[in-house]
Design a protein around this motif. Structure first.
Motif, PDB file in Angstrom:
ATOM      1  N   SER A 179       0.799  -1.224   0.000  1.00 26.47           N
ATOM      2  CA  SER A 179       0.000   0.000   0.000  1.00 26.47           C
ATOM      3  C   SER A 179       0.832   1.275   0.000  1.00 26.47           C
ATOM      4  CB  SER A 179      -0.902   0.013   1.241  1.00 26.47           C
ATOM      5  OG  SER A 179      -0.101   0.040   2.418  1.00 26.47           O
ATOM      6  N   TYR A 182       1.868   2.500   2.848  1.00 28.08           N
ATOM      7  CA  TYR A 182       1.845   2.894   4.256  1.00 28.08           C
ATOM      8  C   TYR A 182       3.008   2.232   4.993  1.00 28.08           C
ATOM      9  CZ  TYR A 182      -2.914   4.784   3.842  1.00 28.08           C
ATOM     10  OH  TYR A 182      -4.014   5.516   3.502  1.00 28.08           O
ATOM     11  N   GLU A 231       3.848  -1.747   5.647  1.00 22.61           N
ATOM     12  CA  GLU A 231       3.066  -2.126   4.473  1.00 22.61           C
ATOM     13  C   GLU A 231       2.772  -3.617   4.422  1.00 22.61           C
ATOM     14  OE1 GLU A 231       7.333  -2.589   3.458  1.00 22.61           O
ATOM     15  OE2 GLU A 231       6.196  -0.906   4.262  1.00 22.61           O
ATOM     16  N   VAL A 278      -6.207   3.494   7.935  1.00 25.55           N
ATOM     17  CA  VAL A 278      -6.259   2.446   6.908  1.00 25.55           C
ATOM     18  C   VAL A 278      -7.468   1.550   7.135  1.00 25.55           C
ATOM     19  CG1 VAL A 278      -5.044   0.521   5.820  1.00 25.55           C
ATOM     20  CG2 VAL A 278      -3.750   2.495   6.667  1.00 25.55           C
ATOM     21  N   GLU A 279      -7.564   0.992   8.342  1.00 24.38           N
ATOM     22  CA  GLU A 279      -8.676   0.093   8.650  1.00 24.38           C
ATOM     23  C   GLU A 279      -9.939   0.845   9.080  1.00 24.38           C
ATOM     24  OE1 GLU A 279      -8.486  -3.254   8.032  1.00 24.38           O
ATOM     25  OE2 GLU A 279      -6.604  -2.551   7.137  1.00 24.38           O
ATOM     26  N   SER A 339      -5.504  -6.882   4.974  1.00 21.38           N
ATOM     27  CA  SER A 339      -6.439  -6.783   3.847  1.00 21.38           C
ATOM     28  C   SER A 339      -6.878  -8.157   3.368  1.00 21.38           C
ATOM     29  CB  SER A 339      -5.804  -5.998   2.693  1.00 21.38           C
ATOM     30  OG  SER A 339      -4.799  -6.752   2.033  1.00 21.38           O
ATOM     31  N   ILE A 345      -2.479   2.768  11.155  1.00 20.72           N
ATOM     32  CA  ILE A 345      -3.173   1.708  10.425  1.00 20.72           C
ATOM     33  C   ILE A 345      -4.572   1.501  10.980  1.00 20.72           C
ATOM     34  CG2 ILE A 345      -3.199  -0.789   9.972  1.00 20.72           C
ATOM     35  CD1 ILE A 345      -0.112  -0.616   9.800  1.00 20.72           C
ATOM     36  N   VAL A 362      -0.275  -4.200   6.631  1.00 24.38           N
ATOM     37  CA  VAL A 362      -1.478  -3.724   5.934  1.00 24.38           C
ATOM     38  C   VAL A 362      -1.954  -4.773   4.928  1.00 24.38           C
ATOM     39  CG1 VAL A 362      -2.421  -1.969   4.378  1.00 24.38           C
ATOM     40  CG2 VAL A 362      -0.902  -1.293   6.252  1.00 24.38           C
TER      41      VAL A 362
END
Length: 255
Positions: A170, A172, A175, A225-226, A182, A221, A178
């Motif tokens: 990603s 981020y 990563e 992100v989440e 996902s 995150i 992440v």
């Protein structure tokens, strides 16, 4: 799809370690692999080391980035050039045991696992074991993984044949974490093989040595992100902190 394992290896100024990393791949009992080394504009001698290996073994593929873009972009460039059913990750200063791929692929087929990971041991700059092993549970789901990333990137293998998403970093920080989240968010379990099959090199520059930054990136995150609520983020962060303390105390063997 074939049984080829594509090994994703980003590299930047890894002259001191890349030979050991490549040799650990060449020594694998499992022979159906390709190693994609993406050179993120290194300025030391690692470039020539990899080129010498790639000239001798066509399974080792060397790619140089047009400009320095960081580990996430380097991994994505390698992923774009990956041909295998299985995707494995190995950084340019870490090493695998010779049976790593053979045992883990057999394990994944037995469990019908889309994603798996193994235990690993820490070594120092001189390849010496420092008495710390990170063991793993039998399996982990999305909510459990939110409590702390127990999946060492150097141990993870993903079966693309069973996955309904693109494998991509990603950008981020953390990563790899992440990406694991996902995948598990779709309902998959990550299956753990509790055998030490990889060795993570602990150096002064290692991310795991910077606890404050790691904590900040984990919080980011959760929230950005989440998109987890504040209350739930606090809950997961407390668990993350507690698990981190427990992890730092594990020494001398699998606990």
């Amino acid at each position: 799809m074939n049984n080829l394992v594509s090994i994703i290896t980003p590299m930047y100024n890894a002259e001191k370690y890349i030979k050991d990393t490549i040799e650990s791949v060449i020594s694998q009992e499992y022979k159906e692999w390709e190693m994609i080394v993406v050179d993120d504009c290194s300025t030391d001698g690692c470039t020539e080391i990899v080129k010498k290996y790639s000239n001798k073994d066509s399974r080792i593929k060397y790619i140089r980035s047009e400009k320095n873009g960081g580990v996430s972009k380097a991994r994505n460039l390698a992923l774009k050039n990956a041909s295998g059913r299985y995707i494995a990750f190995l950084d340019s200063d870490d090493i695998w045991s010779p049976e790593k791929l053979s045992r883990q692929i057999d394990f994944m087929k037995k469990e019908n696992a889309t994603i798996s990971f193994t235990s690993y041991e820490l070594i120092n700059e001189d390849n010496e074991r420092i008495g710390k092993i990170i063991s793993v549970p039998e399996k982990v789901d999305y909510k459990t993984l939110l409590k702390g990333n127990i999946m060492g990137c150097l141990t993870v293998i993903i079966d693309r044949e069973n996955l309904d998403q693109e494998i991509k970093m990603s950008g981020y920080r953390h990563e790899d974490y992440v990406l694991w989240l996902s995948i598990l968010k779709q309902g998959y379990y990550a299956y753990g093989l509790n055998d030490v099959l990889a060795f993570y090199r602990k150096t002064p520059e290692s991310l795991s040595g910077n606890k404050m930054k790691s904590a900040m990136w984990t919080w980011n995150i959760y929230r950005n992100v989440e998109k987890i609520s504040l209350i739930k983020s606090i809950y997961y962060f407390i668990n993350y902190a507690v698990n981190g303390i427990k992890k730092s105390k594990v020494k001398g063997g699998v606990k």
